[in-house]
Design a protein around this motif. Structure first.
Motif, mmCIF file in Angstrom:
data_model
loop_
_atom_site.group_PDB
_atom_site.id
_atom_site.type_symbol
_atom_site.label_atom_id
_atom_site.label_comp_id
_atom_site.label_asym_id
_atom_site.label_seq_id
_atom_site.Cartn_x
_atom_site.Cartn_y
_atom_site.Cartn_z
ATOM 1 N N ASP A 115 -9.105 -31.908 -1.279
ATOM 2 C CA ASP A 115 -8.831 -30.768 -2.150
ATOM 3 C C ASP A 115 -7.705 -29.941 -1.557
ATOM 4 O OD1 ASP A 115 -9.036 -29.062 -4.283
ATOM 5 O OD2 ASP A 115 -11.150 -28.579 -3.987
ATOM 6 N N GLU A 116 -7.058 -29.153 -2.393
ATOM 7 C CA GLU A 116 -5.824 -28.486 -1.988
ATOM 8 C C GLU A 116 -5.941 -26.982 -1.794
ATOM 9 O OE1 GLU A 116 -2.569 -29.558 -1.406
ATOM 10 O OE2 GLU A 116 -3.310 -31.606 -1.387
ATOM 11 N N VAL A 117 -6.942 -26.350 -2.365
ATOM 12 C CA VAL A 117 -6.973 -24.888 -2.318
ATOM 13 C C VAL A 117 -8.410 -24.398 -2.263
ATOM 14 C CG1 VAL A 117 -6.973 -24.603 -4.826
ATOM 15 C CG2 VAL A 117 -5.998 -22.802 -3.394
ATOM 16 N N PHE A 118 -8.613 -23.259 -1.592
ATOM 17 C CA PHE A 118 -9.942 -22.693 -1.372
ATOM 18 C C PHE A 118 -10.897 -23.752 -0.812
ATOM 19 C CE2 PHE A 118 -8.419 -19.535 -4.590
ATOM 20 C CZ PHE A 118 -8.355 -18.475 -3.689
ATOM 21 N N VAL A 119 -10.371 -24.476 0.168
ATOM 22 C CA VAL A 119 -11.180 -25.493 0.851
ATOM 23 C C VAL A 119 -12.129 -24.778 1.812
ATOM 24 C CG1 VAL A 119 -11.134 -27.546 2.303
ATOM 25 C CG2 VAL A 119 -9.250 -27.106 0.691
ATOM 26 N N PRO A 120 -13.422 -25.000 1.696
ATOM 27 C CA PRO A 120 -14.367 -24.282 2.568
ATOM 28 C C PRO A 120 -14.229 -24.715 4.019
ATOM 29 C CG PRO A 120 -15.511 -25.953 1.294
ATOM 30 C CD PRO A 120 -14.108 -25.897 0.756
ATOM 31 N N LYS A 121 -14.547 -23.800 4.917
ATOM 32 C CA LYS A 121 -14.453 -24.076 6.344
ATOM 33 C C LYS A 121 -15.829 -24.040 6.982
ATOM 34 C CE LYS A 121 -9.781 -22.159 6.879
ATOM 35 N NZ LYS A 121 -8.939 -21.173 7.601
ATOM 36 N N THR A 122 -15.964 -24.819 8.041
ATOM 37 C CA THR A 122 -17.169 -24.754 8.856
ATOM 38 C C THR A 122 -17.017 -23.611 9.854
ATOM 39 O OG1 THR A 122 -16.269 -26.285 10.490
ATOM 40 C CG2 THR A 122 -17.503 -27.250 8.645
ATOM 41 N N ARG A 123 -18.103 -23.257 10.525
ATOM 42 C CA ARG A 123 -18.004 -22.199 11.528
ATOM 43 C C ARG A 123 -17.050 -22.616 12.649
ATOM 44 N NH1 ARG A 123 -21.470 -17.843 11.998
ATOM 45 N NH2 ARG A 123 -21.247 -17.922 14.268
ATOM 46 N N SER A 124 -17.107 -23.869 13.047
ATOM 47 C CA SER A 124 -16.241 -24.306 14.153
ATOM 48 C C SER A 124 -14.775 -24.238 13.757
ATOM 49 C CB SER A 124 -16.606 -25.730 14.581
ATOM 50 O OG SER A 124 -16.432 -26.640 13.502
#
Length: 445
Positions: A173-182
């Motif tokens: 995906d290209e935008v508003f890709v969720p992130k992990t805590r790490s």
């Protein structure tokens, strides 16, 4: 055994925050779809796919007429206010006129921002080849409109197509890709059943402050202000909120950016030329306008900033919600990705009239992006019947949702089907798989 407050017996360091316990059965049960592309497309009446240059042009003309009327009305603000004899309480006549002038210009900027956003949506449809059956017409109209709004038409068209091809895919995906805590530089939360002290001499000030700020309302509000004011240019210039594995300096203006292929080079340069042309026109306008750059700011820049706000808010809420899944490559399929969005009613008539239903009909748009907006309403109703529980819609006020979302969608865990979690590690949903479900289609990263 005495357990160090910053490490467990295996040497794992934890953040100075303990995860909260939760009961999965009390969370939203997201039914992971087992649908084919044909299941989705066949649910929509065939005539909904028909594109009409004539009808699309009527909507565009309507937007441009509204913009022109607002500009004409705005030319009367200062002359009319200067002749008014109204005096506001506790203010001098001059101060009263200044306040009234500011209020009227602010109103103009807000409403013109709504209209500009509608023009932006029409250009977005051009990028999807939904404005007209003619590719030449689509790209010509789209280039003019998006350039006028300082959007690199082809550059964004290409990256946006990649978004549609990999919606909900954690690595594509290209935008508003969720992130992990790490990936956000945060330590993992201490397990809920680990009752060791949260903080001791091994906890750094940075780690402690990071957790304090994570769900601090004022900090979340500042995050939101930055996102809404600067999110769009930061994405175009620096890939902020984009795919995290892209190299540094990824942007929408360099033909050598990883987003593009060699065949795109001339299109990227044409997009850059459109931006430069608009900036040159704004500069020339400022040189000849009686009010100089102040006139440019009042007539164009303020509405432009409102437009940026709306498009960031719309896009963010289309793909960020505690009920929306995000898939690892082994679990992703195109139908699952297409349904990683939610329709939202947008401020009464604002969405249908000014924004052409881009938020109310976004599920249908991801099923087939070539459906023009005026047919997307019927397509949405047809899809609802076919999708059943797989169709998601919200009628909540979008500003309330925006605040809830920035507070509750903090990170995802590294799971096959991940949902956003709040600062305490509680997800908004859990996946439910049908019996005999396949695992999706793996795509290389």
């Amino acid at each position: 055994m005495v357990v160090d407050s910053a490490k467990d017996v295996n040497g794992q360091r934890y953040a100075p925050r303990r995860a909260k316990e939760y009961e999965e059965e009390k969370l939203f049960q997201y039914k992971v779809p087992e649908l084919s592309v044909q299941d989705l497309l066949s649910a929509i009446p065939a005539h909904c796919y028909k594109r009409s240059t004539f009808y699309s042009s009527l909507y565009l003309i309507g937007d441009l007429v509204q913009a022109g009327l607002l500009i004409y009305a705005a030319t009367w603000i200062d002359p009319v206010v200067s002749q008014m004899g109204v005096q506001l309480p506790s203010l001098s006549p001059d101060a009263s006129k200044a306040v009234m002038s500011f209020a009227l210009w602010a109103l103009y900027g807000f409403v013109q921002g709504l209209v500009f956003t509608g023009v932006w949506v029409v250009a977005h449809e051009c990028g999807h080849q939904a404005f007209s059956p003619s590719k030449t017409v689509n790209n010509a109209v789209g280039w003019v409109l998006h350039s006028a709004l300082l959007v690199p038409y082809h550059s964004w068209r290409i990256s946006h197509a990649r978004h549609h091809a990999g919606t909900g895919h954690m690595t594509r995906d290209e935008v508003f890709v969720p992130k992990t805590r790490s990936s956000r530089g945060l330590l993992p939360l201490r397990p809920a059943d680990d009752k060791s002290p949260l903080v001791n001499e091994n906890t750094t000030w940075g780690e402690w402050i990071a957790e304090i700020l994570e769900d601090a309302p004022l900090y979340n509000f500042i995050e939101l202000l930055i996102q809404q004011l600067l999110g769009w240019p930061l994405y175009l210039l620096f890939n902020v909120s984009g795919q995290p594995h892209y190299p540094p300096y990824t942007n929408h203006f360099s033909p050598n950016s990883i987003i593009f292929d060699k065949r795109h080079r001339n299109q990227i340069l044409a997009s850059d030329a459109g931006i430069l042309l608009t900036l040159s026109c704004l500069y020339a306008w400022a040189k000849v306008a009686p009010g100089g750059w102040m006139d440019v700011a009042k007539y164009y820049i303020v509405p432009y900033l409102w437009t940026n706000h709306w498009l960031v808010m719309i896009t963010y809420l289309q793909h960020t919600d505690v009920k929306l899944p995000h898939y690892q490559p082994s679990m992703w399929t195109f139908p699952r990705g297409a349904l990683c969005t939610i329709d939202r009613e947008w401020l009464g008539l604002v969405g249908p009239w000014f924004f052409h239903g881009i938020s109310e009909t976004h599920v249908a748009h991801h099923v087939s992006s070539k459906i023009p907006h005026y047919n997307a309403w019927e397509a949405t109703e047809a899809l609802k019947k076919r999708l059943g529980p797989h169709y998601l819609k919200s009628t909540e006020n979008v500003f309330v949702t925006l605040w809830k979302t920035v507070r509750s969608c903090r990170f995802v865990d590294d799971e096959p089907v991940a949902f956003y979690r709040n600062a305490d590690g509680v997800p908004g949903s859990v996946p439910v798989f049908p019996r005999n479900a396949d695992s999706g289609v793996a795509l290389s990263e």
